[in-house]
Design an enzyme around this catalytic site. Structure first.
Site, PDB file in Angstrom:
ATOM      1  N   SER A 194       0.855  -1.217   0.042  1.00 20.85           N
ATOM      2  CA  SER A 194      -0.150  -0.030   0.051  1.00 20.85           C
ATOM      3  C   SER A 194       0.906   1.306   0.105  1.00 20.85           C
ATOM      4  CB  SER A 194      -0.830  -0.151   1.079  1.00 20.85           C
ATOM      5  OG  SER A 194      -2.056   1.019   1.069  1.00 20.85           O
ATOM      6  N   ASP A 219      -9.450  -4.850  -5.472  1.00 21.06           N
ATOM      7  CA  ASP A 219      -8.817  -3.681  -4.552  1.00 21.06           C
ATOM      8  C   ASP A 219      -9.999  -2.617  -4.571  1.00 21.06           C
ATOM      9  OD1 ASP A 219      -7.751  -1.949  -3.318  1.00 21.06           O
ATOM     10  OD2 ASP A 219      -5.760  -2.802  -3.782  1.00 21.06           O
ATOM     11  N   HIS A 228      -8.054  -5.150  -1.133  1.00 23.86           N
ATOM     12  CA  HIS A 228      -6.607  -4.483  -0.940  1.00 23.86           C
ATOM     13  C   HIS A 228      -5.819  -5.040  -0.018  1.00 23.86           C
ATOM     14  CE1 HIS A 228      -4.112  -1.073  -0.842  1.00 23.86           C
ATOM     15  NE2 HIS A 228      -4.073  -0.849   0.338  1.00 23.86           N
TER      16      HIS A 228
END
Length: 268
Positions: A97, A221, A249
């Site tokens: 991320s 995601d 995600h």
């Protein structure tokens, strides 16, 4: 252990070393989490000869929580200090991320020092907010709304984010665990990190990456769309894209078994 990255700022580092000859993977977590998010990797990979090293980004987890220093450049500098201090060489550098964005900036800013391979996992790349370079990002207004929600009611915000983070029903206990990890961070650090993500763009950094790169991305995601992963794949020469078809995600948790197998194959 703790490593001082600038005067008065110490970062927590965990080092799980199974012994001589182990292959190092250095994990950089995402927002709003800390190194504990990789527990499903740390429980398994050392059994197969992988040394798992991780740090808590400043403001998060067990690291110091200064008011400032949350720019991508400063966070990349923090990573550089830690890698230098540990005298690591030929590592697999893994960023998840916003940790993916930090590792991308590190690769560009430091020429990939210490790094043999790069793994990007649901990385915030090329950008979080929609732009000509990153057409699949969220609208700027949506990013502003998210930031304002943190100012207004952070506990509720973390609970709400947990519902969009994963692709499958992991149960209330896992969602509560996710939110609790967020609550271990300084609230202002979470705000500043998301503000930074909303203004930054790593497009120019991608062309400077010159090590074998694997891009792992959840097809479902909802925070960083899979198309952003495809675009990152196009912009890093010779990179390989690994779609995770049952992941959102949070793919290191959504599909931990599949991800661990792919990561070990890439890292060996």
């Amino acid at each position: 252990m703790y490593i001082e990255v600038e005067k008065g700022v110490h970062l927590f580092v965990q080092d799980i070393d199974p012994g001589p000859g182990s292959k190092p993977i250095f994990f950089v977590h995402g927002w709003p989490l800390n190194h504990k998010m990789f527990q499903y990797q740390f429980n398994v990979l050392p059994q197969y000869g992988f040394r798992c090293i991780s740090m808590d980004i400043r403001g998060n987890g067990q690291s110091d929580k200064p008011w400032g220093g949350y720019s991508y450049n400063r966070l990349a500098d923090d990573l550089a200090v830690v890698l230098d201090a540990l005298k690591l060489e030929n590592i697999v550098l893994l960023g998840f991320s916003i940790g993916g964005a930090i590792t991308i900036r590190y690769m560009s800013r430091y020429g990939g020092r210490h790094v043999a391979k790069l793994a990007l996992v649901d990385a915030v790349s090329p950008a979080f907010v929609k732009s000509p370079n990153s057409p699949y990002g969220v609208p700027k207004e949506q990013a502003t709304t998210l930031i304002n929600q943190m100012y207004d009611n952070l506990p509720k915000f973390l609970d709400d984010v947990s519902l969009t983070f994963f692709n499958r029903n992991l149960g209330a206990a896992t969602l509560n665990w996710f939110a609790e990890l967020g609550r271990e961070s300084a609230s202002y650090a979470l705000i500043k990190l998301l503000q930074e993500a909303a203004r930054e763009d790593v497009t120019d950094d991608l062309s400077k990456i010159n090590v074998p790169t694997a891009i792992f991305h959840g097809v479902h995601d909802q925070l960083i769309p899979f198309k952003s992963g495809e675009l990152t794949n196009q912009k890093i020469k010779g990179s390989q894209l690994y779609p995770l078809y049952n992941s959102g995600h949070g793919l290191p948790i959504d599909q931990s078994h599949e991800f661990n197998k792919l990561l070990m194959q890439f890292a060996k």
